[in-house]
Design a protein around this motif. Structure first.
Motif, PDB file in Angstrom:
ATOM      1  N   ILE A  92      42.497  38.672  56.420  1.00  0.00           N
ATOM      2  CA  ILE A  92      41.962  40.010  56.152  1.00  0.00           C
ATOM      3  C   ILE A  92      40.805  40.006  55.156  1.00  0.00           C
ATOM      4  O   ILE A  92      40.110  41.012  55.021  1.00  0.00           O
ATOM      5  CB  ILE A  92      43.066  40.966  55.657  1.00  0.00           C
ATOM      6  N   CYS A  93      40.593  38.887  54.463  1.00  0.00           N
ATOM      7  CA  CYS A  93      39.441  38.850  53.550  1.00  0.00           C
ATOM      8  C   CYS A  93      39.157  37.433  53.066  1.00  0.00           C
ATOM      9  O   CYS A  93      40.047  36.575  53.014  1.00  0.00           O
ATOM     10  CB  CYS A  93      39.652  39.774  52.342  1.00  0.00           C
ATOM     11  N   CYS A  94      37.902  37.196  52.761  1.00  0.00           N
ATOM     12  CA  CYS A  94      37.458  36.008  52.042  1.00  0.00           C
ATOM     13  C   CYS A  94      36.286  36.465  51.200  1.00  0.00           C
ATOM     14  O   CYS A  94      35.214  36.754  51.734  1.00  0.00           O
ATOM     15  CB  CYS A  94      37.051  34.893  52.998  1.00  0.00           C
ATOM     16  N   GLU A  95      36.507  36.568  49.911  1.00  0.00           N
ATOM     17  CA  GLU A  95      35.464  37.132  49.053  1.00  0.00           C
ATOM     18  C   GLU A  95      35.450  36.463  47.687  1.00  0.00           C
ATOM     19  O   GLU A  95      36.492  36.063  47.164  1.00  0.00           O
ATOM     20  CB  GLU A  95      35.666  38.639  48.885  1.00  0.00           C
ATOM     21  N   LYS A  96      34.253  36.355  47.143  1.00  0.00           N
ATOM     22  CA  LYS A  96      34.088  35.824  45.791  1.00  0.00           C
ATOM     23  C   LYS A  96      34.487  36.903  44.800  1.00  0.00           C
ATOM     24  O   LYS A  96      34.073  38.060  44.922  1.00  0.00           O
ATOM     25  CB  LYS A  96      32.633  35.405  45.586  1.00  0.00           C
ATOM     26  N   ILE A  97      35.308  36.562  43.808  1.00  0.00           N
ATOM     27  CA  ILE A  97      35.781  37.552  42.853  1.00  0.00           C
ATOM     28  C   ILE A  97      34.884  37.575  41.612  1.00  0.00           C
ATOM     29  O   ILE A  97      34.170  36.608  41.324  1.00  0.00           O
ATOM     30  CB  ILE A  97      37.242  37.295  42.439  1.00  0.00           C
ATOM     31  N   ASN A  98      34.933  38.674  40.912  1.00  0.00           N
ATOM     32  CA  ASN A  98      34.265  38.757  39.612  1.00  0.00           C
ATOM     33  C   ASN A  98      35.025  37.921  38.596  1.00  0.00           C
ATOM     34  O   ASN A  98      36.222  37.650  38.763  1.00  0.00           O
ATOM     35  CB  ASN A  98      34.185  40.205  39.150  1.00  0.00           C
ATOM     36  N   TYR A  99      34.349  37.555  37.545  1.00  0.00           N
ATOM     37  CA  TYR A  99      34.982  36.726  36.521  1.00  0.00           C
ATOM     38  C   TYR A  99      36.209  37.419  35.951  1.00  0.00           C
ATOM     39  O   TYR A  99      36.166  38.593  35.570  1.00  0.00           O
ATOM     40  CB  TYR A  99      34.006  36.421  35.394  1.00  0.00           C
TER      41      TYR A  99
END
Length: 238
Positions: free
Chosen positions: A100-107
Protein backbone atom coordinates in the motif's frame (compact mmCIF):
# COMPACT_ATOMS: atom_id res chain seq x y z
CA UNK A 1 -23.92 4.81 39.35
CA UNK A 2 -24.13 4.03 35.62
CA UNK A 3 -26.13 6.34 33.40
CA UNK A 4 -28.98 4.92 31.34
CA UNK A 5 -26.98 4.74 28.12
CA UNK A 6 -24.29 2.61 29.77
CA UNK A 7 -26.95 0.39 31.37
CA UNK A 8 -28.48 -0.34 27.96
CA UNK A 9 -25.04 -1.15 26.48
CA UNK A 10 -24.19 -3.46 29.38
CA UNK A 11 -27.55 -5.23 29.20
CA UNK A 12 -27.23 -5.97 25.49
CA UNK A 13 -23.62 -7.08 25.91
CA UNK A 14 -24.67 -9.45 28.72
CA UNK A 15 -27.39 -10.93 26.51
CA UNK A 16 -24.75 -11.62 23.87
CA UNK A 17 -22.41 -13.23 26.41
CA UNK A 18 -25.25 -15.44 27.69
CA UNK A 19 -26.22 -16.37 24.09
CA UNK A 20 -29.68 -14.86 24.61
CA UNK A 21 -28.80 -12.75 21.57
CA UNK A 22 -26.93 -14.64 18.86
CA UNK A 23 -25.39 -13.84 15.47
CA UNK A 24 -27.93 -12.52 12.99
CA UNK A 25 -30.66 -12.04 15.58
CA UNK A 26 -32.59 -8.77 15.44
CA UNK A 27 -32.42 -6.43 18.43
CA UNK A 28 -35.54 -4.84 19.91
CA UNK A 29 -36.51 -1.56 18.27
CA UNK A 30 -35.42 1.82 19.62
CA UNK A 31 -39.01 2.48 20.73
CA UNK A 32 -39.23 -0.84 22.58
CA UNK A 33 -35.93 -0.29 24.37
CA UNK A 34 -36.85 3.32 25.22
CA UNK A 35 -40.14 2.17 26.76
CA UNK A 36 -38.45 -0.67 28.68
CA UNK A 37 -35.78 1.60 30.19
CA UNK A 38 -38.04 4.65 30.51
CA UNK A 39 -35.62 6.86 28.60
CA UNK A 40 -35.79 9.11 25.52
CA UNK A 41 -35.32 7.37 22.20
CA UNK A 42 -32.12 9.37 21.63
CA UNK A 43 -30.54 7.70 24.67
CA UNK A 44 -31.23 4.29 23.16
CA UNK A 45 -29.93 5.41 19.77
CA UNK A 46 -26.66 6.61 21.31
CA UNK A 47 -26.22 3.27 23.10
CA UNK A 48 -26.86 1.30 19.92
CA UNK A 49 -24.53 3.55 17.93
CA UNK A 50 -21.78 2.83 20.47
CA UNK A 51 -22.32 -0.92 20.10
CA UNK A 52 -22.21 -0.57 16.33
CA UNK A 53 -19.00 1.47 16.48
CA UNK A 54 -17.45 -1.25 18.64
CA UNK A 55 -18.34 -3.83 16.01
CA UNK A 56 -20.90 -5.85 17.97
CA UNK A 57 -24.01 -5.04 15.95
CA UNK A 58 -24.87 -3.73 12.48
CA UNK A 59 -27.85 -1.93 11.01
CA UNK A 60 -29.90 -2.60 7.87
CA UNK A 61 -31.83 0.38 6.58
CA UNK A 62 -35.56 -0.11 7.01
CA UNK A 63 -35.14 -3.39 8.90
CA UNK A 64 -33.39 -2.62 12.18
CA UNK A 65 -30.23 -3.64 13.98
CA UNK A 66 -28.80 -7.14 14.22
CA UNK A 67 -26.11 -8.97 16.18
CA UNK A 68 -22.95 -9.16 14.11
CA UNK A 69 -21.46 -12.53 13.35
CA UNK A 70 -18.37 -13.09 15.44
CA UNK A 71 -15.15 -12.70 13.47
CA UNK A 72 -12.70 -15.56 13.23
CA UNK A 73 -10.22 -15.68 16.10
CA UNK A 74 -6.71 -16.48 14.91
CA UNK A 75 -4.11 -17.41 17.51
CA UNK A 76 -1.03 -15.37 16.73
CA UNK A 77 2.43 -15.47 18.27
CA UNK A 78 3.59 -11.89 18.68
CA UNK A 79 7.22 -12.92 19.05
CA UNK A 80 9.43 -15.36 17.23
CA UNK A 81 11.58 -15.84 14.17
CA UNK A 82 8.90 -16.48 11.54
CA UNK A 83 7.29 -13.89 9.31
CA UNK A 84 3.57 -13.19 9.43
CA UNK A 85 3.26 -14.83 6.01
CA UNK A 86 4.98 -17.99 7.21
CA UNK A 87 2.83 -18.15 10.37
CA UNK A 88 -0.45 -17.80 8.50
CA UNK A 89 0.52 -20.31 5.81
CA UNK A 90 1.62 -22.79 8.49
CA UNK A 91 -1.80 -22.41 10.15
CA UNK A 92 -3.50 -23.09 6.83
CA UNK A 93 -5.08 -19.68 6.22
CA UNK A 94 -5.55 -18.15 2.79
CA UNK A 95 -3.36 -15.05 3.08
CA UNK A 96 -3.33 -12.21 0.57
CA UNK A 97 -0.98 -9.24 0.84
CA UNK A 98 -1.13 -5.92 -0.99
CA UNK A 99 1.63 -3.33 -0.96
CA UNK A 100 0.00 0.00 0.00
CA UNK A 101 2.97 2.36 0.20
CA UNK A 102 6.69 2.90 -0.25
CA UNK A 103 7.74 6.35 0.83
CA UNK A 104 10.70 8.20 2.25
CA UNK A 105 9.92 9.47 5.75
CA UNK A 106 10.84 12.77 7.34
CA UNK A 107 13.58 12.73 9.92
CA UNK A 108 12.42 11.14 13.17
CA UNK A 109 15.06 11.00 15.88
CA UNK A 110 13.72 7.90 17.62
CA UNK A 111 13.22 5.95 14.40
CA UNK A 112 16.62 6.93 13.01
CA UNK A 113 18.32 5.94 16.24
CA UNK A 114 16.69 2.50 16.21
CA UNK A 115 17.87 1.95 12.64
CA UNK A 116 21.36 3.30 13.42
CA UNK A 117 20.86 5.95 10.72
CA UNK A 118 22.42 9.41 10.59
CA UNK A 119 20.27 12.51 10.21
CA UNK A 120 21.21 12.93 6.54
CA UNK A 121 20.44 9.30 5.69
CA UNK A 122 17.26 8.10 3.98
CA UNK A 123 14.70 5.87 5.70
CA UNK A 124 11.79 4.32 3.80
CA UNK A 125 8.43 3.08 5.04
CA UNK A 126 7.01 0.00 3.28
CA UNK A 127 3.33 -0.69 4.03
CA UNK A 128 1.37 -3.88 3.40
CA UNK A 129 -2.29 -4.70 4.00
CA UNK A 130 -3.05 -8.30 4.97
CA UNK A 131 -6.23 -10.19 4.13
CA UNK A 132 -7.01 -13.60 5.61
CA UNK A 133 -9.80 -15.57 3.93
CA UNK A 134 -10.77 -12.35 2.09
CA UNK A 135 -11.13 -10.29 5.29
CA UNK A 136 -8.73 -7.39 6.01
CA UNK A 137 -6.91 -8.17 9.24
CA UNK A 138 -3.69 -6.20 9.68
CA UNK A 139 -1.49 -3.39 8.40
CA UNK A 140 2.28 -3.91 8.48
CA UNK A 141 4.73 -1.02 8.27
CA UNK A 142 8.45 -1.70 7.90
CA UNK A 143 10.99 1.11 8.29
CA UNK A 144 14.24 0.42 6.46
CA UNK A 145 17.59 2.21 6.36
CA UNK A 146 18.39 2.89 2.68
CA UNK A 147 22.15 2.70 3.32
CA UNK A 148 21.69 -0.98 4.21
CA UNK A 149 19.41 -1.68 1.25
CA UNK A 150 20.43 0.82 -1.49
CA UNK A 151 17.74 -0.31 -3.96
CA UNK A 152 14.84 -0.11 -1.50
CA UNK A 153 13.28 2.97 -3.15
CA UNK A 154 12.85 1.06 -6.40
CA UNK A 155 12.18 -2.35 -4.88
CA UNK A 156 9.82 -1.16 -2.15
CA UNK A 157 6.57 -0.74 -4.15
CA UNK A 158 6.72 -4.42 -5.18
CA UNK A 159 7.49 -5.92 -1.76
CA UNK A 160 4.76 -8.00 -0.13
CA UNK A 161 7.03 -9.97 2.23
CA UNK A 162 10.00 -8.29 3.87
CA UNK A 163 11.52 -11.60 4.96
CA UNK A 164 11.43 -12.85 1.35
CA UNK A 165 13.10 -9.61 0.28
CA UNK A 166 15.81 -9.94 2.93
CA UNK A 167 16.51 -13.51 1.85
CA UNK A 168 17.17 -12.24 -1.67
CA UNK A 169 19.62 -9.77 -0.13
CA UNK A 170 21.56 -12.59 1.57
CA UNK A 171 19.94 -12.70 5.01
CA UNK A 172 18.35 -15.98 6.06
CA UNK A 173 17.91 -16.18 9.83
CA UNK A 174 16.04 -13.54 11.79
CA UNK A 175 15.33 -12.58 15.37
CA UNK A 176 13.51 -9.75 17.09
CA UNK A 177 14.06 -7.45 20.03
CA UNK A 178 12.28 -4.67 21.95
CA UNK A 179 8.78 -6.01 21.36
CA UNK A 180 6.28 -3.44 22.61
CA UNK A 181 2.50 -3.94 22.62
CA UNK A 182 -0.06 -1.17 23.03
CA UNK A 183 -3.67 -0.37 22.13
CA UNK A 184 -4.75 2.33 19.69
CA UNK A 185 -7.80 3.22 17.61
CA UNK A 186 -7.95 3.40 13.81
CA UNK A 187 -7.63 6.62 11.86
CA UNK A 188 -10.17 7.26 9.12
CA UNK A 189 -7.68 5.88 6.59
CA UNK A 190 -7.11 2.72 8.67
CA UNK A 191 -10.87 2.23 9.12
CA UNK A 192 -11.24 2.10 5.34
CA UNK A 193 -8.32 -0.30 4.91
CA UNK A 194 -9.44 -2.65 7.69
CA UNK A 195 -13.21 -2.29 7.15
CA UNK A 196 -13.74 -1.53 10.81
CA UNK A 197 -15.44 1.14 12.88
CA UNK A 198 -13.58 3.91 14.69
CA UNK A 199 -14.07 2.37 18.16
CA UNK A 200 -12.74 -1.08 17.30
CA UNK A 201 -9.41 -1.23 19.18
CA UNK A 202 -6.27 -2.07 17.26
CA UNK A 203 -3.32 -3.87 18.80
CA UNK A 204 -0.10 -2.06 17.88
CA UNK A 205 3.03 -4.21 18.03
CA UNK A 206 6.41 -2.54 17.55
CA UNK A 207 9.68 -4.41 17.29
CA UNK A 208 13.11 -4.48 15.68
CA UNK A 209 13.93 -7.26 13.22
CA UNK A 210 17.59 -8.31 13.31
CA UNK A 211 19.82 -10.54 11.24
CA UNK A 212 20.42 -13.44 13.64
CA UNK A 213 24.09 -13.80 12.68
CA UNK A 214 25.39 -10.24 12.60
CA UNK A 215 22.75 -8.74 14.96
CA UNK A 216 22.32 -5.89 12.49
CA UNK A 217 18.94 -4.16 12.68
CA UNK A 218 17.24 -4.81 9.36
CA UNK A 219 14.04 -2.93 10.08
CA UNK A 220 11.80 -1.39 12.68
CA UNK A 221 8.28 -2.77 12.39
CA UNK A 222 4.88 -1.36 13.37
CA UNK A 223 1.96 -3.74 12.94
CA UNK A 224 -1.70 -2.89 13.50
CA UNK A 225 -3.88 -5.92 14.22
CA UNK A 226 -7.66 -5.82 14.46
CA UNK A 227 -8.34 -6.81 18.06
CA UNK A 228 -11.57 -8.59 17.10
CA UNK A 229 -9.83 -11.10 14.85
CA UNK A 230 -6.76 -12.31 16.79
CA UNK A 231 -5.93 -14.09 20.01
CA UNK A 232 -2.42 -13.26 21.16
CA UNK A 233 0.26 -15.65 22.35
CA UNK A 234 3.17 -13.72 23.87
CA UNK A 235 5.29 -16.74 24.87
CA UNK A 236 8.90 -16.49 23.76
CA UNK A 237 9.30 -20.00 22.34
CA UNK A 238 7.28 -19.54 19.15
Amino acid sequence: MYNKETQIIDEIMQLMVNKALTSGQKLPSENALAKKHNVPRMTVRNALTTLEERGYIYSVQGKGRFVKEKSMQIELHLTGKKSFTDKMEQLGYDLTTKNICCEKINYDEKMYRRLQADKDDSVYKIGRLRWIDDEPMAIHYSFVHAARFPSIAGDGPNITSMFAYYRKQGYHDFTSQKNVLSVTFPTEYEQKLLSCKRMVPLILVESDCLDADSKQVLEHTKILYRSDTFKYDISMDA
